[in-house]
Design an enzyme around this catalytic site. Sequence first.
Site, PDB file in Angstrom:
ATOM      1  N   ASP A  58      34.457  42.146  39.938  1.00 28.82           N
ATOM      2  CA  ASP A  58      35.215  42.444  39.088  1.00 28.82           C
ATOM      3  C   ASP A  58      35.790  43.342  39.591  1.00 28.82           C
ATOM      4  O   ASP A  58      37.128  44.059  38.407  1.00 28.82           O
ATOM      5  CB  ASP A  58      34.293  43.106  37.614  1.00 28.82           C
ATOM      6  CG  ASP A  58      33.718  41.021  37.963  1.00 28.82           C
ATOM      7  OD1 ASP A  58      34.073  40.678  37.843  1.00 28.82           O
ATOM      8  OD2 ASP A  58      31.856  42.109  37.141  1.00 28.82           O
TER       9      ASP A  58
ATOM     10  N   CYS B 209      53.262  47.552  37.773  1.00 25.50           N
ATOM     11  CA  CYS B 209      52.039  48.075  38.228  1.00 25.50           C
ATOM     12  C   CYS B 209      51.208  46.871  38.919  1.00 25.50           C
ATOM     13  O   CYS B 209      51.267  45.558  39.868  1.00 25.50           O
ATOM     14  CB  CYS B 209      51.195  47.387  37.138  1.00 25.50           C
ATOM     15  SG  CYS B 209      49.578  47.403  36.870  1.00 25.50           S
TER      16      CYS B 209
ATOM     17  N   SER C 172      34.241  37.460  46.045  1.00 25.12           N
ATOM     18  CA  SER C 172      33.825  36.476  45.401  1.00 25.12           C
ATOM     19  C   SER C 172      33.787  35.824  46.191  1.00 25.12           C
ATOM     20  O   SER C 172      32.413  35.165  46.741  1.00 25.12           O
ATOM     21  CB  SER C 172      34.678  36.830  43.733  1.00 25.12           C
ATOM     22  OG  SER C 172      34.500  37.075  43.509  1.00 25.12           O
TER      23      SER C 172
ATOM     24  N   ASP D  62      36.935  23.719  36.307  1.00 28.93           N
ATOM     25  CA  ASP D  62      36.909  24.622  37.420  1.00 28.93           C
ATOM     26  C   ASP D  62      36.072  23.306  37.922  1.00 28.93           C
ATOM     27  O   ASP D  62      34.890  23.924  39.026  1.00 28.93           O
ATOM     28  CB  ASP D  62      36.235  25.973  37.359  1.00 28.93           C
ATOM     29  CG  ASP D  62      36.390  26.473  39.072  1.00 28.93           C
ATOM     30  OD1 ASP D  62      37.431  25.960  39.876  1.00 28.93           O
ATOM     31  OD2 ASP D  62      35.717  27.429  39.367  1.00 28.93           O
TER      32      ASP D  62
END
Length: 379
Positions: free
Chosen positions: A247, A196, A221, A139
Amino acid sequence: MSYPFDLMELARLIKQWGRELGFQQVGICDTDLAAHEPALQTWLDNQYHGEMAWMSRHGMLRARPHELLPGTLRVISVRMNYLPAGAAFASTLNNPHMGYVSRYALGRDYHKVLRQRLKQLGNKIQDWCQEVNFRPFVDSAPIMERPLAAKAGIGWVGKHSLILNREAGSWFFLGELLIDLPLPEDPPQQEQCGRCVACMTTCPTGAIVAPYTVDARRCISYLTIELDGEIPEALRPLIGNRIYGCDDCQLICPWNRFSQLTDEPDFSPRTVLHTPELLDLFAWDEARFLRITEGSAIRRIGHLRWLRNVAVALGNAPYEDTVVLALRERLGDNPMLDVHIRWAIGQQLQRRDALAVSVQTAQQKRLVRAIEKGLIRDA
């Protein structure tokens, strides 16, 4: 080109070494991400990257890992679990007096942990091959790690844009090792999200604007970590008590029923960040913030943004005199912080007034009931 060693055997060894270094899974893929370039360009054109200028600055380089390390032929993708035991999701999120820190940030900075292990993996490969070029990434460079992880068979990209694995859910970090060897590739996993859309519907700010597409400008975030200035006022009430990351899209995901706990000591939660009281966090001076977040991913946002985030959470907390007092004591420290403090004080006072009206209304209702029952004479 021929090699003085068996590439298939080397790939097997790489996966064995990876497991020995603490990675739960290792996959290998080529560097071709051309199929992802149109979606990346559309995402940038829509300004979904917000103020993350480096996203647009590097442009299509993110989809061309071979340009980051000339000669790269393969990407070794790894995952490492980070979910701690006793994560205390509900007890923290449901307590508005506490601050919620995304569970990936409770321990040591994952960038440092994974990069060190990836470098060790590269050194093992180099020792075995004698001559090889490699470069680790965690990252930390313009590289599309999730499409690469999906291509390497680590999992599939879920509708929240995170990698999902049927045996491990999504509570894991990703890392990459670019290498100039034509290693055998691993097959990708089939996507298994089906119909979903739980992650999309549960997002507090509606940041998942379409399947696999996140508008960072609305993502908690991004707002609490990447955004440097003022958090848009309309989004502040939706942040709740989340002070560093969010989260929710992972918590709701059915595949995380199969998530695995970490056994990595570096990811053990720091007690002071696990279930912290908001008023305690707001009292930290910069020296204490730096001391407590040393070696943590949280340190990168700095003390000012930390206070900004906590101020918003205090604005969303139930009314208390002590909260208003703590907020007022910080006024004047910084103009950007003052904007959020004044908003938080306003929210607290509105809650106080609403509470007073509610109490008064309840008292009036009790009085009327007493009169109706003849307990009190109606003069």
